[in-house]
Design a protein around this motif. Structure first.
Motif, PDB file in Angstrom:
ATOM      1  N   PRO A 234      96.910  81.869  37.250  1.00 51.23           N
ATOM      2  CA  PRO A 234      96.088  81.328  36.163  1.00 51.23           C
ATOM      3  C   PRO A 234      94.628  81.760  36.238  1.00 51.23           C
ATOM      4  O   PRO A 234      93.967  81.923  35.213  1.00 51.23           O
ATOM      5  N   SER A 235      94.123  81.953  37.456  1.00 53.81           N
ATOM      6  CA  SER A 235      92.727  82.342  37.614  1.00 53.81           C
ATOM      7  C   SER A 235      92.457  83.756  37.111  1.00 53.81           C
ATOM      8  O   SER A 235      91.307  84.111  36.869  1.00 53.81           O
ATOM      9  N   THR A 236      93.503  84.568  36.934  1.00 52.75           N
ATOM     10  CA  THR A 236      93.312  85.915  36.412  1.00 52.75           C
ATOM     11  C   THR A 236      93.097  85.905  34.894  1.00 52.75           C
ATOM     12  O   THR A 236      92.773  86.931  34.308  1.00 52.75           O
ATOM     13  N   MET A 237      93.330  84.752  34.268  1.00 52.72           N
ATOM     14  CA  MET A 237      93.057  84.573  32.838  1.00 52.72           C
ATOM     15  C   MET A 237      92.136  83.365  32.695  1.00 52.72           C
ATOM     16  O   MET A 237      92.518  82.331  32.139  1.00 52.72           O
ATOM     17  N   PRO A 238      90.919  83.446  33.239  1.00 52.07           N
ATOM     18  CA  PRO A 238      90.082  82.260  33.395  1.00 52.07           C
ATOM     19  C   PRO A 238      89.643  81.592  32.104  1.00 52.07           C
ATOM     20  O   PRO A 238      89.438  80.379  32.077  1.00 52.07           O
ATOM     21  N   GLU A 239      89.496  82.361  31.027  1.00 54.74           N
ATOM     22  CA  GLU A 239      89.019  81.745  29.790  1.00 54.74           C
ATOM     23  C   GLU A 239      90.041  80.761  29.234  1.00 54.74           C
ATOM     24  O   GLU A 239      89.756  79.574  29.057  1.00 54.74           O
ATOM     25  N   HIS A 240      91.245  81.242  28.955  1.00 51.14           N
ATOM     26  CA  HIS A 240      92.251  80.362  28.379  1.00 51.14           C
ATOM     27  C   HIS A 240      92.751  79.332  29.385  1.00 51.14           C
ATOM     28  O   HIS A 240      93.022  78.178  29.019  1.00 51.14           O
ATOM     29  N   ALA A 241      92.863  79.722  30.650  1.00 54.98           N
ATOM     30  CA  ALA A 241      93.292  78.759  31.663  1.00 54.98           C
ATOM     31  C   ALA A 241      92.296  77.613  31.756  1.00 54.98           C
ATOM     32  O   ALA A 241      92.683  76.436  31.870  1.00 54.98           O
TER      33      ALA A 241
END
Length: 381
Positions: A330-337
């Motif tokens: 999830p941290s690799t997609m920080p905006e939406h996560a």
């Protein structure tokens, strides 16, 4: 020591902050943690309700949300660790716990079932802790379910990663040079992450198949357009999770999966048992039976991995088969996560801070079961 709050109003609610509490949004210290607990939009909604939100400078930088956005939302920049309610993502370190004031409330992923958790340290420091992963999975708490929101992100990203590592197309292609058949994708473990992985693989044009030891999820697998792999084992457990298999069941499952795995181009594993090492679903023999160029994405690396040849946090190639075990997807997609996680926390805050006062109702299952430390504070008052 008490590690979880019991249900019922047997203990009076500690009125720690009779006035409107301050809410702190801190910067994550983990090198690979890019998420932030509250996004500016959520801050604006809390400020509109009369709450004071303090953001640590740079808290949203890794999620591409600068200090200026938080200031525009009505927050102030300052020492968020000294706030009455501190919001974060990853479990706190000892150094971070030391920055919290006695009697403060901490909300985030606190890993209460992990052996290395900081529950005792929080207890000793007099911190009231709410673990988002302990929120019961009931209908009215779905909006607060951080495990599910982040699992959705991880399930999606696992397929994108698999497609980037694969030597083959995902969709079927018909060209003048011939027809390329679609990639076959097997997802082992059909929780939220698994269902999202199946749906994403299907959207990319792959032939998706799901497997789980809980046969009741077969209809969910089919609902996203995937096929169901039935090996004749049922191991449904409490709370929607799978129970640990017996030795005989593990042997039967291993034999069936070894035969099935060799026929797939991509295998994505998501199987977890709370508080226990991840079950081994993909043996070395199964990997050796896969075609060169195939891919295994092991999403359970943080608890040991579902694949026998997994190296947590690394990508290895064995006999032409790529085995990747990314940590904290999830941290690799920080905006939406972060946006999804922020919604989870603001929904929980509505229960904990009704009418702008910190007054949690411990007769509420959501509040009682998510609270993992509170006795020490009650006893001090």
């Amino acid at each position: 020591m008490r590690t979880s709050a019991s249900k019922g109003p047997t203990m009076p609610n500690p009125q720690l902050h009779p006035e409107t509490p301050s809410i702190g949004v801190v910067r994550e210290s983990g090198a690979d943690e890019r998420r932030v607990a509250l996004v500016p939009r959520a801050v604006a909604s809390l400020v509109a309700k009369g709450l004071d939100v303090v953001v640590e400078s740079g808290a949203g930088a890794e999620a591409l949300m600068g200090d200026d956005l938080y200031l525009e939302a009505g927050a102030t920049l300052g020492d968020a660790w000294s706030a009455d309610i501190v919001l974060k993502v990853a479990p706190p370190t000892d150094a971070e716990i030391a920055r919290l004031k006695t009697g403060a409330t901490l909300i985030g992923f606190l890993a209460p079932r992990n052996a290395e958790n900081k529950i005792a340290a929080l207890q000793n420091a007099g911190i009231v802790g709410y673990a988002v992963e302990a929120i019961p999975r009931i209908s009215r708490a779905q909006v607060m379910d951080a495990l599910s929101s982040q699992a959705n992100v991880a399930g999606y990203k696992s397929v994108i990663l698999a497609a980037s590592l694969s030597t083959r197309f995902f969709p079927m292609l018909t060209t003048a040079a011939g027809t390329v058949k679609p990639a076959s994708v097997l997802v082992l473990g059909v929780g939220v992450a698994g269902l999202q992985a199946l749906a994403t693989a299907k959207r990319l044009g792959g032939r998706a198949t799901g497997y789980d030891v809980r046969p009741e999820v077969a209809d969910q697998v089919r609902s996203v357009g995937a096929q169901w792999l039935d090996v004749g084992i049922s191991a449904a457990g409490d709370g929607g999770y799978a129970r640990e298999l017996t030795a005989d069941e593990r042997a039967e499952q291993q034999k069936a999966l070894e035969a099935a795995i060799s026929t797939f181009d991509v295998v994505i594993t998501t199987a977890l048992v709370p508080g226990r090492p991840a079950p081994r679903l993909v043996t070395a023999a199964a990997v050796h039976g896969m075609k060169a160029g195939s891919v295994v994405i092991d999403m359970a690396g943080e608890t040991g991995g579902n694949c026998e040849l997994t190296v947590p946090g690394e990508t290895v190639v064995i006999n032409g088969v790529t085995i990747a075990s990314p940590l904290n997807l999830p941290s690799t997609m920080p905006e939406h996560a972060s946006e999804l996680y922020s919604k989870n926390l603001t929904a929980l805050l509505e229960l904990l801070v009704p009418g702008g006062r910190l007054d949690p109702d411990y007769s509420d299952d959501v509040v009682a079961l998510s609270c993992v430390t509170r006795d020490s504070v009650s006893n001090r008052n």
